[in-house]
Write an enzyme that holds these catalytic residues in place. Structure first.
Site, PDB file in Angstrom:
ATOM      1  N   CYS A  51      37.560 -40.025  27.683  1.00 38.50           N
ATOM      2  CA  CYS A  51      36.610 -40.443  26.923  1.00 38.50           C
ATOM      3  C   CYS A  51      37.316 -41.788  26.073  1.00 38.50           C
ATOM      4  CB  CYS A  51      36.447 -39.492  25.746  1.00 38.50           C
ATOM      5  SG  CYS A  51      35.581 -40.007  24.336  1.00 38.50           S
ATOM      6  N   CYS A  54      37.157 -41.592  22.058  1.00 37.77           N
ATOM      7  CA  CYS A  54      38.116 -40.862  21.623  1.00 37.77           C
ATOM      8  C   CYS A  54      39.459 -41.345  21.351  1.00 37.77           C
ATOM      9  CB  CYS A  54      38.577 -39.439  22.570  1.00 37.77           C
ATOM     10  SG  CYS A  54      37.024 -38.512  22.866  1.00 37.77           S
TER      11      CYS A  54
END
Length: 386
Positions: A51, A54
Site C-alpha cells: 500500500c 501506508c
C-alpha cells in the site's frame, strides 16, 4: 505519491523514531492487556505491505514530533500487516477492507473509532482526539444515527467513516442523507461511487436511483464505465476463492462476456490473475503472466507501464525479465516523463548493472521531483550509491 504497486502474526516491533510514534512489540492479546491495565485505547495502523499511502504515512506523518507526543501519551500503538499471520483474523474481526485503516480499540477489544487513508498531521491528531471524545466516537455517532439524527453534515461524516467497512450501514446513512439533502453535490457523487464496490452493496441501488443527478458531474459514458467496473468487480469477487486461492474460469468468462468480447474477457482474467498472484506473493506466476500480457505493450499507458516495471524491480531477479522491465520503463518515460517513472528507470538500470544510465535517469528524476515539489530522498540515496 511515488509508486503504488495500493497489509504479520507479529506487530512491527518498536519502530522507535527519535520523536514520532513508538509502536509496541508483541501479539494482539498482550497489546490489549497493556491497554486495559493502563486504561488507554489501542491505536492500530492496519496496513498492507503493497500500500503506497501506508508507506507515505510511515515516511511523512508517523515520525513527526507533535504526532508522536500525542499518540505516545494517549494510546498503546501498534502496526499490523492485515494480510499476514494474526492480521488476517483481525482484518476479518474489524472488517478492514481498505488501507491504511486506523483503528482505536478499547481494552475489551471493541472498536470505538476508525478512519482511513493518507491523513495530514493536523487531521491525524484531531481524529485521535475524537476517538477519546465520548460524543465523537464512531460508536456514539452510530447511536445518534439510530436515535434519528438528520443533520446533513453529521450524516455525511458518518457515511465517510463507515462506507468502506460497513456498506450496509453506510447505505442507510446515505439514504437518509439524500432524503434531507435532495440536491447532490460533486463530493456526494464521489463518496457514493467510491463506496459502491459491488452490485450487491446497498449503495448500488442509490447509485442507480441517483443516476440522473450523477450525470451532472459524470457524463453518461463515464457513468456507464463506472457501472461496468462495479459489475466486473462483483463477478471477480464471486469467481475467486480466497481460501483455496483458485479462480472459477468458466464462471468468470461466461459472466464477463455479457459485458465485453471474449478476447477482452480472457485478457482481463489474465490481468486479474497476475494482480492476485503478486498480492499472494506467487512471484513466478506473476512474472509469467505479466510477460505474456505485455509482450505487446504499445497501447499500454505510461502509468500502467511504470507500475509493472516497478513491480519487476521490486520482485524479479531474472535478468532477461528485468531487461524487459527496462523496456517498459523506457516506453513509460517516452509517453509521459515524470518523477515516478524516471526513478523507476534509474532503479532498473542500476539493478541490471548499467550504472551510467542509472545515474542519468536518477539525476533527471531528482530534477523533476524538485520542480514538482515531490520528495526525492530515496532517489538521491540511489544517486550517491552509483
Amino acid at each position: 505519491m511515488k509508486k503504488i504497486a495500493i497489509l504479520s502474526t507479529l506487530f512491527i516491533g518498536a519502530l522507535a523514531w527519535a520523536q514520532g510514534i513508538k509502536f509496541e512489540e508483541g501479539n494482539f492479546a498482550s497489546i490489549l492487556a497493556k491497554a486495559k491495565k493502563e486504561n488507554k485505547l489501542v491505536f492500530i495502523d492496519a496496513y498492507a505491505s503493497w500500500c503506497g499511502p501506508c508507506k507515505l504515512m510511515v515516511k511523512n506523518i508517523f515520525p513527526l514530533k507533535n504526532v508522536g507526543d500525542y499518540y505516545n501519551s494517549h494510546f498503546i500503538n501498534a502496526k499490523i500487516d492485515m494480510e499476514k499471520g494474526e492480521g488476517i483474523d483481525l482484518a476479518k474481526k474489524y472488517n478492514v477492507k481498505a488501507f491504511p485503516t486506523y483503528l482505536f480499540i478499547d481494552g475489551n477489544g471493541e472498536a470505538v473509532h476508525r478512519t482511513l487513508g493518507y491523513v495530514e498531521e493536523k487531521d491525524f491528531i484531531q481524529f485521535a482526539k475524537d476517538a477519546e471524545d465520548p460524543n465523537k466516537k464512531l460508536t456514539s455517532l452510530k447511536q445518534q444515527f439510530e436515535n434519528g439524527e438528520k443533520e446533513p453534515a453529521f450524516l455525511k461524516n458518518l457515511a465517510e467513516l463507515t462506507i468502506y467497512n460497513d456498506s450496509e450501514f453506510a447505505g442507510k446513512v446515505l439514504n437518509r442523507y439524500f432524503q434531507v439533502k435532495p440536491t447532490m453535490e460533486e463530493e456526494d457523487a464521489q463518496l457514493l461511487i467510491a463506496g459502491t464496490s459491488t452490485t450487491e452493496s446497498p449503495l448500488y441501488k442509490i447509485f442507480q436511483d441517483k443516476k440522473t443527478e450523477i450525470f451532472k458531474f459524470y457524463p453518461e459514458d463515464k457513468y456507464a464505465k463506472i457501472d461496468q467496473s462495479i459489475k466486473i468487480n462483483t463477478i471477480s469477487k464471486k469467481a475467486y476463492n480466497s481460501e483455496t486461492k483458485t479462480w472459477n474460469d468458466p464462471y468468470f468468462l461466461a459472466e464477463i462476456q455479457k459485458l465485453m468480447s471474449k478476447e477482452d474477457a480472457e485478457k482481463l482474467l489474465k490481468k486479474l490473475k497476475a494482480n492476485r498472484a503478486l498480492k499472494n506473493k506467487d512471484i513466478p506466476l506473476y512474472e509469467k503472466l505479466t510477460l505474456e500480457l505485455y509482450k505487446d505493450y504499445s497501447k499500454a499507458s505510461s502509468a500502467e507501464l511504470n507500475s509493472i516495471a516497478w513491480n519487476f524491480f521490486e520482485n524479479i531477479s531474472n535478468k532477461t525479465s528485468l531487461q524487459q522491465a527496462v523496456a517498459w520503463g523506457e516506453e513509460s518515460v517516452k509517453k509521459d516523463q515524470n518523477f515516478a517513472n524516471t526513478d523507476t528507470l534509474a532503479n532498473l538500470y542500476n539493478k541490471v548493472g548499467d550504472k551510467k544510465n542509472a545515474k542519468i535517469w536518477a539525476e533527471k528524476s531528482i530534477e523533476l521531483a524538485k520542480s514538482s515539489g515531490q520528495d526525492s530522498s530515496d532517489t538521491e540515496k540511489l544517486l550517491k550509491s552509483l
